[in-house]
Design a protein around this motif. Structure first.
Motif, mmCIF file in Angstrom:
data_model
loop_
_atom_site.group_PDB
_atom_site.id
_atom_site.type_symbol
_atom_site.label_atom_id
_atom_site.label_comp_id
_atom_site.label_asym_id
_atom_site.label_seq_id
_atom_site.Cartn_x
_atom_site.Cartn_y
_atom_site.Cartn_z
ATOM 1 N N GLY A 35 0.810 116.040 -99.769
ATOM 2 C CA GLY A 35 1.968 116.863 -100.277
ATOM 3 C C GLY A 35 1.716 118.332 -100.705
ATOM 4 N N LYS A 36 0.465 118.917 -100.033
ATOM 5 C CA LYS A 36 0.340 120.237 -100.443
ATOM 6 C C LYS A 36 1.190 121.217 -99.313
ATOM 7 C CE LYS A 36 -4.342 119.248 -101.433
ATOM 8 N NZ LYS A 36 -5.993 119.372 -101.128
ATOM 9 N N LEU A 37 1.755 120.585 -98.358
ATOM 10 C CA LEU A 37 2.636 121.295 -97.261
ATOM 11 C C LEU A 37 3.838 120.643 -96.867
ATOM 12 C CD1 LEU A 37 2.702 123.835 -95.683
ATOM 13 C CD2 LEU A 37 1.185 122.619 -94.117
ATOM 14 N N SER A 38 4.814 120.798 -97.110
ATOM 15 C CA SER A 38 6.221 120.071 -96.741
ATOM 16 C C SER A 38 6.307 120.249 -95.417
ATOM 17 C CB SER A 38 7.146 120.752 -97.368
ATOM 18 O OG SER A 38 7.543 122.114 -97.174
ATOM 19 N N ALA A 39 6.618 119.148 -94.817
ATOM 20 C CA ALA A 39 6.853 118.835 -93.360
ATOM 21 C C ALA A 39 8.141 118.205 -92.812
ATOM 22 C CB ALA A 39 5.695 118.070 -92.644
ATOM 23 N N ILE A 40 8.882 118.813 -91.895
ATOM 24 C CA ILE A 40 9.963 118.287 -91.294
ATOM 25 C C ILE A 40 9.639 117.382 -90.126
ATOM 26 C CG2 ILE A 40 12.320 118.828 -90.303
ATOM 27 C CD1 ILE A 40 11.909 119.846 -93.010
ATOM 28 N N ARG A 41 10.053 116.083 -89.919
ATOM 29 C CA ARG A 41 9.850 115.249 -88.973
ATOM 30 C C ARG A 41 10.789 115.185 -87.800
ATOM 31 N NH1 ARG A 41 5.244 111.537 -88.802
ATOM 32 N NH2 ARG A 41 4.758 111.155 -91.075
ATOM 33 N N HIS A 46 6.734 113.302 -85.231
ATOM 34 C CA HIS A 46 5.995 114.587 -84.896
ATOM 35 C C HIS A 46 6.614 115.378 -86.147
ATOM 36 C CE1 HIS A 46 4.072 114.464 -80.787
ATOM 37 N NE2 HIS A 46 3.992 113.358 -81.290
ATOM 38 N N ARG A 47 5.477 116.227 -86.604
ATOM 39 C CA ARG A 47 5.675 117.089 -87.808
ATOM 40 C C ARG A 47 5.872 118.595 -87.316
ATOM 41 N NH1 ARG A 47 1.442 113.600 -89.341
ATOM 42 N NH2 ARG A 47 1.879 112.495 -91.148
ATOM 43 N N ARG A 48 6.925 119.177 -88.278
ATOM 44 C CA ARG A 48 7.167 120.724 -87.976
ATOM 45 C C ARG A 48 7.139 121.135 -89.425
ATOM 46 N NH1 ARG A 48 8.233 119.962 -82.439
ATOM 47 N NH2 ARG A 48 6.254 119.360 -82.792
ATOM 48 N N TYR A 49 6.453 122.476 -89.607
ATOM 49 C CA TYR A 49 6.134 123.002 -90.966
ATOM 50 C C TYR A 49 7.015 124.359 -90.880
ATOM 51 C CZ TYR A 49 2.480 119.698 -90.350
ATOM 52 O OH TYR A 49 1.518 118.740 -90.266
ATOM 53 N N LYS A 50 7.264 124.522 -92.151
ATOM 54 C CA LYS A 50 7.976 125.900 -92.463
ATOM 55 C C LYS A 50 7.085 127.245 -92.372
ATOM 56 C CE LYS A 50 10.886 123.277 -95.341
ATOM 57 N NZ LYS A 50 11.432 123.277 -96.906
ATOM 58 N N GLU A 51 7.534 128.115 -91.518
ATOM 59 C CA GLU A 51 6.664 129.357 -91.455
ATOM 60 C C GLU A 51 6.635 130.009 -92.600
ATOM 61 O OE1 GLU A 51 8.523 132.578 -89.511
ATOM 62 O OE2 GLU A 51 6.513 132.977 -88.329
ATOM 63 N N SER A 52 7.713 130.234 -93.586
ATOM 64 C CA SER A 52 7.436 130.832 -94.810
ATOM 65 C C SER A 52 6.565 130.142 -95.854
ATOM 66 C CB SER A 52 9.156 130.933 -95.402
ATOM 67 O OG SER A 52 9.265 129.477 -95.935
ATOM 68 N N GLU A 53 6.661 128.871 -96.014
ATOM 69 C CA GLU A 53 5.463 128.217 -96.612
ATOM 70 C C GLU A 53 4.074 128.509 -96.078
ATOM 71 O OE1 GLU A 53 6.650 124.086 -97.184
ATOM 72 O OE2 GLU A 53 5.063 123.605 -98.449
ATOM 73 N N VAL A 54 4.053 128.567 -95.060
ATOM 74 C CA VAL A 54 2.645 128.631 -94.366
ATOM 75 C C VAL A 54 2.215 130.097 -94.815
ATOM 76 C CG1 VAL A 54 1.351 128.921 -92.363
ATOM 77 C CG2 VAL A 54 2.974 126.976 -92.566
ATOM 78 N N ARG A 55 3.174 131.048 -94.691
ATOM 79 C CA ARG A 55 2.648 132.248 -94.951
ATOM 80 C C ARG A 55 2.412 132.485 -96.412
ATOM 81 N NH1 ARG A 55 6.100 135.971 -91.996
ATOM 82 N NH2 ARG A 55 5.485 135.869 -89.704
ATOM 83 N N GLU A 56 3.176 131.859 -97.298
ATOM 84 C CA GLU A 56 2.806 131.873 -98.677
ATOM 85 C C GLU A 56 1.442 131.280 -99.252
ATOM 86 O OE1 GLU A 56 5.321 130.926 -101.739
ATOM 87 O OE2 GLU A 56 7.300 131.604 -100.651
ATOM 88 N N VAL B 17 20.341 122.550 -80.593
ATOM 89 C CA VAL B 17 19.792 121.077 -81.342
ATOM 90 C C VAL B 17 18.206 121.449 -81.329
ATOM 91 C CG1 VAL B 17 19.585 118.710 -81.535
ATOM 92 C CG2 VAL B 17 21.739 119.793 -80.813
ATOM 93 N N ALA B 18 17.835 121.752 -80.104
ATOM 94 C CA ALA B 18 16.291 121.824 -79.599
ATOM 95 C C ALA B 18 15.653 123.048 -80.732
ATOM 96 C CB ALA B 18 16.068 122.154 -78.437
ATOM 97 N N ALA B 19 16.303 124.117 -80.660
ATOM 98 C CA ALA B 19 15.994 124.945 -81.372
ATOM 99 C C ALA B 19 15.864 124.957 -83.161
ATOM 100 C CB ALA B 19 16.953 126.333 -81.449
ATOM 101 N N MET B 20 17.001 124.052 -83.504
ATOM 102 C CA MET B 20 16.813 123.733 -84.869
ATOM 103 C C MET B 20 15.672 122.612 -85.433
ATOM 104 S SD MET B 20 20.853 122.768 -85.036
ATOM 105 C CE MET B 20 20.897 122.581 -86.815
ATOM 106 N N PHE B 21 15.177 121.737 -84.173
ATOM 107 C CA PHE B 21 14.208 120.783 -84.341
ATOM 108 C C PHE B 21 12.730 121.572 -83.846
ATOM 109 C CE2 PHE B 21 17.287 117.574 -85.188
ATOM 110 C CZ PHE B 21 16.736 116.713 -86.079
ATOM 111 N N ARG B 22 13.000 122.686 -83.404
ATOM 112 C CA ARG B 22 11.631 123.402 -82.819
ATOM 113 C C ARG B 22 11.101 122.397 -81.841
ATOM 114 N NH1 ARG B 22 8.201 125.753 -80.611
ATOM 115 N NH2 ARG B 22 7.000 127.499 -81.620
ATOM 116 N N VAL B 23 11.921 121.788 -80.925
ATOM 117 C CA VAL B 23 11.769 121.011 -79.985
ATOM 118 C C VAL B 23 12.099 121.772 -78.386
ATOM 119 C CG1 VAL B 23 11.166 119.155 -81.248
ATOM 120 C CG2 VAL B 23 13.392 119.238 -80.034
#
Lengths: 70, 70
Positions: A35-41, A46-56, B17-23
């Motif tokens: 839970g230290k990093l929010s992830a979009i599935r 597979h997970r995708r991470y927010k760039e802005s959050e990583v930057r912070e 759609v691919a761009a939104m999911f980063r796939v």
DNA sequence: CTCGAATCGGGTAATTTGGGTT
DNA sequence: CATGTCCAAATTACCCGATTCG
């Protein structure tokens, strides 16, 4: 507001985040699990991470121009 | 939730759609084939996806304003 | 009808996941 | 407790030529 859940953002792949932190992609996954990093599935799990959050989390430091996950 | 099937709904291209999911656009096609995402077919066989459905699948995440396929 | 970009298909590498171990 | 590695299975990414879109 820093990195809200419903904020507009760009998504990064696990490899890209791992390269920015100089760690193993597995470690990034553990951060997400903890839970230290929010992830979009993706629909495949597979997970995708927010760039802005990583930057912070990087403390405003921008890593060297390295292309990860090519 | 207002995501009716025959309701007015913006259709998105595979690239968008691919761009939104980063796939990869190919991945979105696989999701449609697997039934994880409903797709509208053009007369030529190309797929179009409902924006409302994609948004729900994103789980409240709003991608950066990016024009993928123009 | 012509043209550039995008999306079909399939097929094959590369990445990611999850658990268990060090 | 956090990180790195090994493994198998699943998912995703890039390759091609041909077709469709706008």
């Amino acid at each position: 507001m820093h990195a809200n859940a419903t904020e507009e953002d760009v998504l990064l792949t696990p490899s890209e985040v791992a390269a920015m932190f100089r760690v193993d992609p597995k470690t990034v996954t553990r951060w997400a699990k903890a839970g230290k990093l929010s992830a979009i599935r993706t629909l495949g799990g597979h997970r995708r991470y927010k760039e802005s959050e990583v930057r912070e989390l990087l403390g405003g430091f921008i890593p060297a121009p390295r292309e990860a996950a090519e």
